[in-house]
Design an enzyme around this catalytic site. Sequence first.
Site, PDB file in Angstrom:
ATOM      1  N   PRO A 183       0.795  -1.219   0.000  1.00  0.00           N
ATOM      2  CA  PRO A 183       0.000   0.000   0.000  1.00  0.00           C
ATOM      3  C   PRO A 183       0.834   1.279   0.000  1.00  0.00           C
ATOM      4  O   PRO A 183       1.883   1.357   0.627  1.00  0.00           O
ATOM      5  CB  PRO A 183      -0.834  -0.100   1.279  1.00  0.00           C
ATOM      6  CG  PRO A 183      -0.136  -1.086   2.136  1.00  0.00           C
ATOM      7  CD  PRO A 183       0.568  -2.018   1.202  1.00  0.00           C
ATOM      8  N   ASN A 184       0.315   2.239  -0.738  1.00  0.00           N
ATOM      9  CA  ASN A 184       0.827   3.601  -0.851  1.00  0.00           C
ATOM     10  C   ASN A 184       2.108   3.720  -1.661  1.00  0.00           C
ATOM     11  O   ASN A 184       2.564   4.833  -1.923  1.00  0.00           O
ATOM     12  CB  ASN A 184       1.007   4.255   0.530  1.00  0.00           C
ATOM     13  CG  ASN A 184      -0.289   4.312   1.287  1.00  0.00           C
ATOM     14  OD1 ASN A 184      -1.308   4.733   0.738  1.00  0.00           O
ATOM     15  ND2 ASN A 184      -0.285   3.849   2.518  1.00  0.00           N
ATOM     16  N   ARG A 233       4.990  11.086  -2.497  1.00  0.00           N
ATOM     17  CA  ARG A 233       4.721  10.761  -1.086  1.00  0.00           C
ATOM     18  C   ARG A 233       5.982  10.947  -0.254  1.00  0.00           C
ATOM     19  O   ARG A 233       6.959  10.218  -0.425  1.00  0.00           O
ATOM     20  CB  ARG A 233       4.247   9.314  -0.979  1.00  0.00           C
ATOM     21  CG  ARG A 233       4.035   8.867   0.447  1.00  0.00           C
ATOM     22  CD  ARG A 233       3.713   7.388   0.515  1.00  0.00           C
ATOM     23  NE  ARG A 233       3.585   6.997   1.904  1.00  0.00           N
ATOM     24  CZ  ARG A 233       3.940   5.814   2.377  1.00  0.00           C
ATOM     25  NH1 ARG A 233       4.426   4.892   1.568  1.00  0.00           N
ATOM     26  NH2 ARG A 233       3.790   5.539   3.645  1.00  0.00           N
ATOM     27  N   TYR A 277      11.027   8.752   1.384  1.00  0.00           N
ATOM     28  CA  TYR A 277      10.961   7.704   0.375  1.00  0.00           C
ATOM     29  C   TYR A 277      11.672   8.040  -0.934  1.00  0.00           C
ATOM     30  O   TYR A 277      11.742   7.198  -1.826  1.00  0.00           O
ATOM     31  CB  TYR A 277       9.498   7.340   0.089  1.00  0.00           C
ATOM     32  CG  TYR A 277       8.795   6.848   1.329  1.00  0.00           C
ATOM     33  CD1 TYR A 277       9.112   5.615   1.877  1.00  0.00           C
ATOM     34  CD2 TYR A 277       7.823   7.618   1.959  1.00  0.00           C
ATOM     35  CE1 TYR A 277       8.482   5.158   3.024  1.00  0.00           C
ATOM     36  CE2 TYR A 277       7.189   7.172   3.101  1.00  0.00           C
ATOM     37  CZ  TYR A 277       7.520   5.944   3.626  1.00  0.00           C
ATOM     38  OH  TYR A 277       6.901   5.489   4.756  1.00  0.00           O
ATOM     39  N   ASN A 307       8.173  -5.521  -0.972  1.00  0.00           N
ATOM     40  CA  ASN A 307       8.080  -4.376  -0.078  1.00  0.00           C
ATOM     41  C   ASN A 307       6.623  -4.323   0.371  1.00  0.00           C
ATOM     42  O   ASN A 307       5.776  -3.798  -0.347  1.00  0.00           O
ATOM     43  CB  ASN A 307       8.484  -3.075  -0.765  1.00  0.00           C
ATOM     44  CG  ASN A 307       8.427  -1.882   0.176  1.00  0.00           C
ATOM     45  OD1 ASN A 307       7.809  -1.943   1.233  1.00  0.00           O
ATOM     46  ND2 ASN A 307       9.064  -0.792  -0.213  1.00  0.00           N
ATOM     47  N   ALA A 357       3.151  -0.708   4.701  1.00  0.00           N
ATOM     48  CA  ALA A 357       2.618  -0.743   6.065  1.00  0.00           C
ATOM     49  C   ALA A 357       2.173  -2.141   6.487  1.00  0.00           C
ATOM     50  O   ALA A 357       2.117  -2.440   7.681  1.00  0.00           O
ATOM     51  CB  ALA A 357       1.463   0.240   6.204  1.00  0.00           C
ATOM     52  N   GLU A 367      12.924  -9.237   1.527  1.00  0.00           N
ATOM     53  CA  GLU A 367      12.123  -8.102   2.005  1.00  0.00           C
ATOM     54  C   GLU A 367      12.902  -6.817   1.709  1.00  0.00           C
ATOM     55  O   GLU A 367      14.090  -6.724   2.003  1.00  0.00           O
ATOM     56  CB  GLU A 367      11.899  -8.244   3.506  1.00  0.00           C
ATOM     57  CG  GLU A 367      11.071  -7.150   4.126  1.00  0.00           C
ATOM     58  CD  GLU A 367      10.921  -7.315   5.638  1.00  0.00           C
ATOM     59  OE1 GLU A 367      10.316  -6.422   6.252  1.00  0.00           O
ATOM     60  OE2 GLU A 367      11.399  -8.318   6.213  1.00  0.00           O
ATOM     61  N   HIS A 397      12.807  -2.412   1.820  1.00  0.00           N
ATOM     62  CA  HIS A 397      12.202  -1.156   2.278  1.00  0.00           C
ATOM     63  C   HIS A 397      13.068  -0.002   1.803  1.00  0.00           C
ATOM     64  O   HIS A 397      14.302  -0.079   1.869  1.00  0.00           O
ATOM     65  CB  HIS A 397      12.092  -1.119   3.806  1.00  0.00           C
ATOM     66  CG  HIS A 397      11.221  -2.194   4.343  1.00  0.00           C
ATOM     67  ND1 HIS A 397       9.843  -2.141   4.270  1.00  0.00           N
ATOM     68  CD2 HIS A 397      11.529  -3.371   4.924  1.00  0.00           C
ATOM     69  CE1 HIS A 397       9.349  -3.246   4.798  1.00  0.00           C
ATOM     70  NE2 HIS A 397      10.352  -4.012   5.197  1.00  0.00           N
ATOM     71  N   ARG A 435      12.994   4.657  12.467  1.00  0.00           N
ATOM     72  CA  ARG A 435      11.744   5.412  12.447  1.00  0.00           C
ATOM     73  C   ARG A 435      10.930   5.123  13.707  1.00  0.00           C
ATOM     74  O   ARG A 435      11.453   4.668  14.708  1.00  0.00           O
ATOM     75  CB  ARG A 435      10.986   5.079  11.164  1.00  0.00           C
ATOM     76  CG  ARG A 435      11.822   5.491   9.935  1.00  0.00           C
ATOM     77  CD  ARG A 435      11.128   5.302   8.643  1.00  0.00           C
ATOM     78  NE  ARG A 435       9.925   6.136   8.594  1.00  0.00           N
ATOM     79  CZ  ARG A 435       8.949   5.965   7.732  1.00  0.00           C
ATOM     80  NH1 ARG A 435       9.012   4.983   6.844  1.00  0.00           N
ATOM     81  NH2 ARG A 435       7.894   6.741   7.737  1.00  0.00           N
TER      82      ARG A 435
END
Length: 151
Positions: free
Chosen positions: A10-11, A18, A23, A75, A78, A99, A101, A108
Site C-alpha cells: 500500500p501507498n 509521497r 521515500y 516491499n 505498512a 524483504e 524497504h 523510524r
Amino acid sequence: MPRLLLLNGPNLNLLGTREPGIYGADTLQSIEQRAAKRAQQGGCELTAFQSNAEHELIARIHRAPEEGVGFLIFNPGAFTHTSIALRDAVLAVRVPMIEVHLSNPHAREAFRHRSYFSDIAVGVISGFGAFGYEVAVEAACRRLTGQPHSS
C-alpha cells in the site's frame, strides 16, 4: 529464464510525491523499470505488481508457483507491521523472498520496528532508497542462476 516477482504494498503507488524526504523522488514505475533491467542483465525475468489491497497481494502470491516464479522481492509497505495473512501466504507458497524497504524502519517510529516478514526472508534490504530494489534483484538472480556472490 528464471522468474522474479516484485511485489509492492500500500501507498507505494504514490512514490515520487509521497514524503520524498523519507521515500525519495523516484516513482514506482522508474524503480520497476530499473529492477527489470537489472533482472535482464542477471539472466532473469521480472514481473512487477503493486496493490493497496491485502487480498490482491495474497492472490498474486498464491499464483506465483504456478507461474514459475523462483523468487519474490517484496516491499509490503505498512503491511510489514500488520499482516499475518500476507506472511502466511508467503510461507504457503514456499518461494524464497527478499524483504525490501526504501527507508530504514528501525530508524523510524517504534511501531515500524516489528516486521512479520524479516524472519522468513532470505534477506532484508532497507534504508538504501530505490537502489535497494536493484540490490535485491541482483541477489535473487545470483541465487537462481548459481552465480557467485561478490565478496
